[in-house]
Scaffold this motif. Structure first.
Motif, short mmCIF file in Angstrom:
data_model
loop_
_atom_site.label_atom_id
_atom_site.label_comp_id
_atom_site.label_asym_id
_atom_site.label_seq_id
_atom_site.Cartn_x
_atom_site.Cartn_y
_atom_site.Cartn_z
N GLU A 107 0.83 -1.21 0.00
CA GLU A 107 0.00 0.00 0.00
C GLU A 107 0.86 1.25 0.00
OE1 GLU A 107 -3.37 0.20 2.64
OE2 GLU A 107 -3.56 -1.98 2.70
N SER A 124 -5.65 -6.00 -4.89
CA SER A 124 -7.02 -6.47 -5.15
C SER A 124 -7.11 -7.98 -4.98
CB SER A 124 -7.47 -6.06 -6.56
OG SER A 124 -7.54 -4.66 -6.67
N LEU A 168 -6.47 -8.46 -0.96
CA LEU A 168 -7.39 -7.82 -0.01
C LEU A 168 -8.81 -7.65 -0.54
CD1 LEU A 168 -4.99 -5.00 1.29
CD2 LEU A 168 -5.43 -7.23 2.34
N ASN A 209 -12.19 -3.98 -3.38
CA ASN A 209 -12.49 -2.67 -2.74
C ASN A 209 -11.48 -2.32 -1.65
OD1 ASN A 209 -14.89 -2.42 -4.30
ND2 ASN A 209 -15.95 -3.79 -2.85
N TRP A 210 -10.23 -2.75 -1.84
CA TRP A 210 -9.24 -2.55 -0.80
C TRP A 210 -9.01 -1.09 -0.48
CZ3 TRP A 210 -4.69 0.15 -1.43
CH2 TRP A 210 -4.30 0.43 -2.75
N GLU A 215 -11.14 1.19 -0.20
CA GLU A 215 -12.23 1.75 0.61
C GLU A 215 -12.18 1.28 2.07
OE1 GLU A 215 -15.85 0.76 -1.38
OE2 GLU A 215 -15.14 1.52 -3.32
N ARG A 216 -11.19 0.46 2.38
CA ARG A 216 -11.13 -0.05 3.74
C ARG A 216 -10.88 1.07 4.75
NH1 ARG A 216 -6.76 -3.84 4.79
NH2 ARG A 216 -5.56 -2.41 3.51
#
Length: 403
Positions: free
Chosen positions: A370, A393, A396, A399-400, A402-403
């Motif tokens: 990240e 993706s 995780l 939608n990683w 948006e975590r």
């Protein structure tokens, strides 16, 4: 006259009873020698109930010898086997106690008679050293069969019987620590510290680890490190332990002194350089800290912590500049922001190889992925942005972000 005859009769009965019990002891010894151990054990237990033979050290010695042979003969090497050995140990210790802890008596000499390889059976000791050797052999059997719990129990029994046998005592501590018996292990390692000629370094290492991790007692761990360093001042591992514990105890001045001293003897020790960087970072010397982190990577390019911490400091410096840019007044913006943004981007670029190497060293670490995604986004590296988005993706979920 009748009273005299009665008294003599009573004496005769008592003598007969005592003589009878002594015959039982003799029979127990005879049965032991011919291998009838169950009969021998029943007889010796009967003799122990008699006030006269039960109060003799010889009786307890014979009981221990019988129990030792029963211990030897049980090849299952389970807790039940151990019970025979523990009972034999107690019988032998009781024997020595009844001899006033005097090793020069006839009974004590029999108790501590050595077991000498290749000597005839009748010349071999049947007391403490035979029990110790049997327990050691069972410990090795269990160790080789990967039964560490029982290996520890048998090593422990052997160590209790002969606490001067440093090899067995260390093995008791080592296997005890391995199976989570840290407090019992600590007893064996600690006993080694009292043996003057013994190399205690590994015992200290284990005791420091137990105090620090299992007991959560950094003060005791530091006391042990200080004690060990008085004996082994040039040991690099102890120097690292000392620094780590000083930091943990928030003794920053002492930690700095210890680090600088350690680096004189070992200037390329990555662990110590890393801690030196940490101390400088904590004191506010960011550039000094970064220099130390970079040194660790210069020594070992695959040193994960050095790569990670160096990259993190570059990011921190870059983010501080971005914060300053955001706080510029309208009048300062046009003049200063292009220069400052360029400086920040250069720092992001400096961080990139360190985090890339850290990610290669720990390829499943999504936190570093990240960070790399964010850096490449900042630097507008489209191919890399897509590469890390795809990896994250998969690991995780789509939608990683948006975590």
């Amino acid at each position: 006259m009748k009273k005299l005859i009665l008294s003599l009769a009573l004496v005769g009965i008592a003598t007969t009873l005592a003589f009878g019990q002594k015959k039982v002891v003799k029979s127990a010894e005879k049965n032991m020698k011919r291998g009838a151990l169950e009969e021998a054990y029943t007889e010796i237990q009967s003799a122990l109930q008699d006030p006269e033979t039960g109060g003799l050290s010889d009786t307890y010695l014979l009981k221990g010898k019988i129990e030792t042979m029963m211990f030897e003969g049980d090849s299952s090497n389970t807790m039940q086997t151990l019970d025979y050995g523990q009972s034999a140990k107690e019988s032998f210790f009781k024997t020595f106690e009844m001899e006033g802890m005097d090793s020069t008596t006839k009974v004590s000499k029999d108790l501590f008679k050595e077991v000498v390889p290749d000597m005839p059976e009748n010349f071999q000791g049947q007391g403490i050293y035979r029990l110790k050797n049997a327990s050691f052999n069972k410990a090795i059997d269990r160790y080789e069969d990967d039964d560490m719990e029982m290996a520890f129990e048998f090593f422990a029994l052997a160590a209790d019987l002969d606490p001067k046998d440093t090899s067995i005592v260390f093995n008791a501590g080592y296997t005890g620590n391995m199976v989570g018996e840290s407090q019992r292990a600590k007893k064996y390692f600690t006993s080694l510290l009292d043996i003057e000629e013994y190399n205690k370094l590994n015992a200290y290492y284990f005791l420091i680890q137990i105090a620090s991790a299992e007991d959560n007692n950094p003060e005791e761990a530091y006391r042990l490190v200080s004690q060990a360093r008085d004996i082994y001042p040039d040991d690099k591992g102890l120097a690292e332990f000392e620094i780590q514990l000083l930091l943990q105890l928030d003794k920053m001045d002492e930690a700095m002194t210890s680090i600088e001293s350690a680096l004189k003897n070992d200037p390329e020790n990555t662990a110590i350089l890393l801690r030196y960087g940490y101390l400088k970072e904590k004191s506010g010397d960011i550039d000094g800290a970064l220099a130390e982190y970079k040194k660790t990577v210069a020594v070992d390019s695959d040193f994960f912590e050095g790569n990670y911490y160096a990259g993190a400091l570059y990011l921190e410096k870059a983010r501080n500049i971005i914060t300053e840019v955001n706080n510029l007044s309208d009048e300062e913006w046009e003049e200063k922001s292009p220069i400052m943004v360029k400086e920040a981007d250069d720092l992001y670029a400096e961080a990139l190889p360190y985090f890339t190497r850290a990610s290669n060293l720990k390829p499943d670490n999504t936190d570093i992925m990240e960070i790399l995604y964010q850096i490449h986004t900042r630097l507008k590296n489209e191919a890399k942005i897509e590469e890390y988005d795809k990896k994250l993706s998969e690991l995780l979920g789509p939608n990683w972000l948006e975590r």
